[in-house]
Design an enzyme around this catalytic site. Sequence first.
Site, PDB file in Angstrom:
ATOM      1  N   ASP A  68      39.689  40.381  -4.911  1.00 12.64           N
ATOM      2  CA  ASP A  68      40.342  40.886  -6.176  1.00 12.64           C
ATOM      3  C   ASP A  68      41.573  41.515  -5.860  1.00 12.64           C
ATOM      4  O   ASP A  68      41.978  41.883  -4.753  1.00 12.64           O
ATOM      5  CB  ASP A  68      39.140  42.009  -6.722  1.00 12.64           C
ATOM      6  CG  ASP A  68      39.839  42.177  -8.271  1.00 12.64           C
ATOM      7  OD1 ASP A  68      40.972  41.554  -8.841  1.00 12.64           O
ATOM      8  OD2 ASP A  68      38.852  42.722  -8.891  1.00 12.64           O
TER       9      ASP A  68
HETATM   10  C1  BGC Z   1      40.489  42.599 -12.070  1.00 16.54           C
HETATM   11  C2  BGC Z   1      40.491  41.107 -12.003  1.00 16.54           C
HETATM   12  C3  BGC Z   1      41.367  40.276 -12.195  1.00 16.54           C
HETATM   13  C4  BGC Z   1      42.553  40.518 -11.261  1.00 16.54           C
HETATM   14  C5  BGC Z   1      44.125  39.831 -11.637  1.00 16.54           C
HETATM   15  C6  BGC Z   1      41.737  43.163 -11.032  1.00 16.54           C
HETATM   16  O1  BGC Z   1      42.119  44.090 -11.463  1.00 16.54           O
HETATM   17  O2  BGC Z   1      39.576  43.399 -11.535  1.00 16.54           O
HETATM   18  O3  BGC Z   1      39.456  40.652 -12.811  1.00 16.54           O
HETATM   19  O4  BGC Z   1      41.357  38.944 -12.205  1.00 16.54           O
HETATM   20  O5  BGC Z   1      43.098  42.063 -11.516  1.00 16.54           O
HETATM   21  O6  BGC Z   1      44.711  40.443 -12.829  1.00 16.54           O
END
Ligand code: BGC
Length: 761
Positions: A236
């Site tokens: 993530d």
């Molecule tokens: C989120 C993800 C997301 C990623 C990119 C993260 O903070 O938890 O779900 O895909 O950011 O934006």
Amino acid sequence: MTDIRTPVDLPALLAGLTPEEKAALLDGSDFWHTQGNERLGIPAIMLTDGPHGLRKQATSAENLTLTTSVPATCFPPAVGLASSWDPALLRRVGEALGDECRAADVAVLLGPGVNMKRSPLCGRNFEYFSEDPLLAGELAAALVTGIQSRDVGASVKHFAANNQETDRMTVSAQVDERTLREIYLPAFEKVVTEARPWTVMCSYNKINGVYASENHWLLTDVLRRDWGYDGLVISDWGAVNRRDRAVAAGLDLEMPSSRGAGTQAILDAVAAGTLSETEVDQAVANVLTLVARSQEREPLEGFDEQAHHALAREAALESAVLLKNEGGILPLDPASGGAIAVIGEFARTPRFQGAGSSRVNPTRVDSALDSLRAALAGRRAVLFAPGFVIEADAADEALVAEAVAAASAADVAVVFLGLPPSQESEGWDREHMELPRDQRELLAAVAAVNPNVAVVLSNGAAVTVSGWQHQARAVLEGWLLGQAGGAAVADLLLGAVPPSGKLAETIPVRLEHNPAIGSFPGENGSVRYGEGLLIGYRWYDAHRLEVSYPFGHGLSYTSFGYRDFDVEVLADGAAPRVRVAFTVVNTGDRAGTEIAQLYVSDPAASVYRPEQELRGFARVELAPGASQRVELELGARAFAYWHEGLGDWDVEGGEFELRIGASSRDIRMTATITLAGSGSVAPLTVDSTAEEFLARKDARDWLTGTLANTPLGARLFNERYGRMMRAIPLVRLSRFPGAPFTEATLADAVRRFTSANAEGP
Ligand code: BGC
């Protein structure tokens, strides 16, 4: 130039890369792109959010302005789509998402999120499907299949046990393995094994003390060994803690770019001998395979905005759930009757998605107010009053008075209530489950002057209805319905299309009934999943709690009957297969769609089993009077539980009850079958108890023979009082005065049994 298309010649590519180039490939180049390698013709590819629409930011380096991205179709977020219980719809939405990615040159869409709704307070519940792993897994697998049918990758997230936003970056989810395997992992497992997503995104949090990004058990043992995953594991955004440990655990790609820090950490660890080149090569191979796969994508010249909007409307129609409809107040007759008062700011300013990284910049937005006005033009008057200000703390007396006046002058009042955007976002959790007080006061004031009230809700997670729903004859749970939600709500209210959604999450009477009370969101860096298997309806059923609306509930404008339930055991033993068939009949006078549900109950088991668990479902569309035969097949997992002793799934023999219902609390037919089960027993060791020895024939013979005619045997085999002794591990018993065996003879005996361990009791 290397040809990076599939099938990739990985050995050749790896051989051509320097250690530095390899380590660099495991890091992003900016917020949304991988690193390319010009020398070898390896392109950089784009991965971006997701999940219910494309969020491609205008400038690729920025993540800070969550509001600016290229226009894209905003489909209903997962909370809505889940209520459709319609994998075929999810597949089509996935195809459309895939096409929008192709048109925008995006290789991977970051979604869907399949985390379980452990608490209704989780700020990101709108992005998740359900409190039930089977439903979440089937729907997400269909979405992923749809996206990837367009040669665009998906990223199932957030792996795993990311069930809250409070401290999401650091909290340790303390969950026992059986609960993980039966509740928190199966949706991921289904997507991985059935839809084979190109990428899996690890979560920020720790699981039992170890960051998901560094969790070898999770990313390698479970994901790759048990589920056979051969795609790429991505972090993530910002989930990497120690880069070298993450590579060793099975995390391939760090995103966003670590600006070289991750690359250096990998090189240092290899030089220090704490990370092997093989581990690095494996991660690089996974990145190269992803890049190669993404090169198969045919570019698309734009996408059909009209068609995608129409699909978003179709999806919204299936996503709303009619909770109640006293006296058939809905649908409203579009052609005759007095004025309709449309009350509530959400009718004019729809709330159709949640906040955070999934926020899509829609190609257009339909409001329910405009759609109702257009549909009723020249036939019924529409009186609009906003009634409240979104995000206001206190009621606005003038707006309430205006709403009351409109309601007094109308035949019926449709009141649009919901949660303000600030209450539902990635990054924080809700503090309560109530609708804002000013909205509840507005409803009371309207209901006092007009008995014909229908409420339409806009909320990304369950709100309590018990305090106010008596003031409404109908309640349509509209969740967050995407950009075409307003038009869909008008269609549903006017009966152009009958409601067909069913709840993918329970609506409890009060927040305090929720199983996570007392252990959500945790304390001092840790959250204990003390309720174990009992999340959602599993808990409410176990505790015989009254709920406002049960899991699986949803009304139509017609009624359905169930009949002719047949069950056939096709295969027995360790891997049973059972065919279930039944007929659903439309017993009303309007067309409608029923979602029939199959639950399995294991009434007498040697371990705790939830009262019932969803194991299958089917959507059946029926004309008035029509009927349809439904067939479902159940495999071993429908009956199995995770056996911690065996470290595997096990089907325990005995009776199982199969239940067919219109909801989890509206069971229409049941049947009982008896399955032989696997007959597996956990392997004996010297630490096993006398009771465990007695449960196996060979061990029983040895123990009874050894203790025959001894004082110890007399005490141990005494039917009434021997129980206490039979609970003692035999290795300890071997040291008791008068024990006729030693640790060594016991170990010998155990060796003999283990070689014949498959033998049953
Ligand atoms: C989120 C993800 C997301 C990623 C990119 C993260 O903070 O938890 O779900 O895909 O950011 O934006």
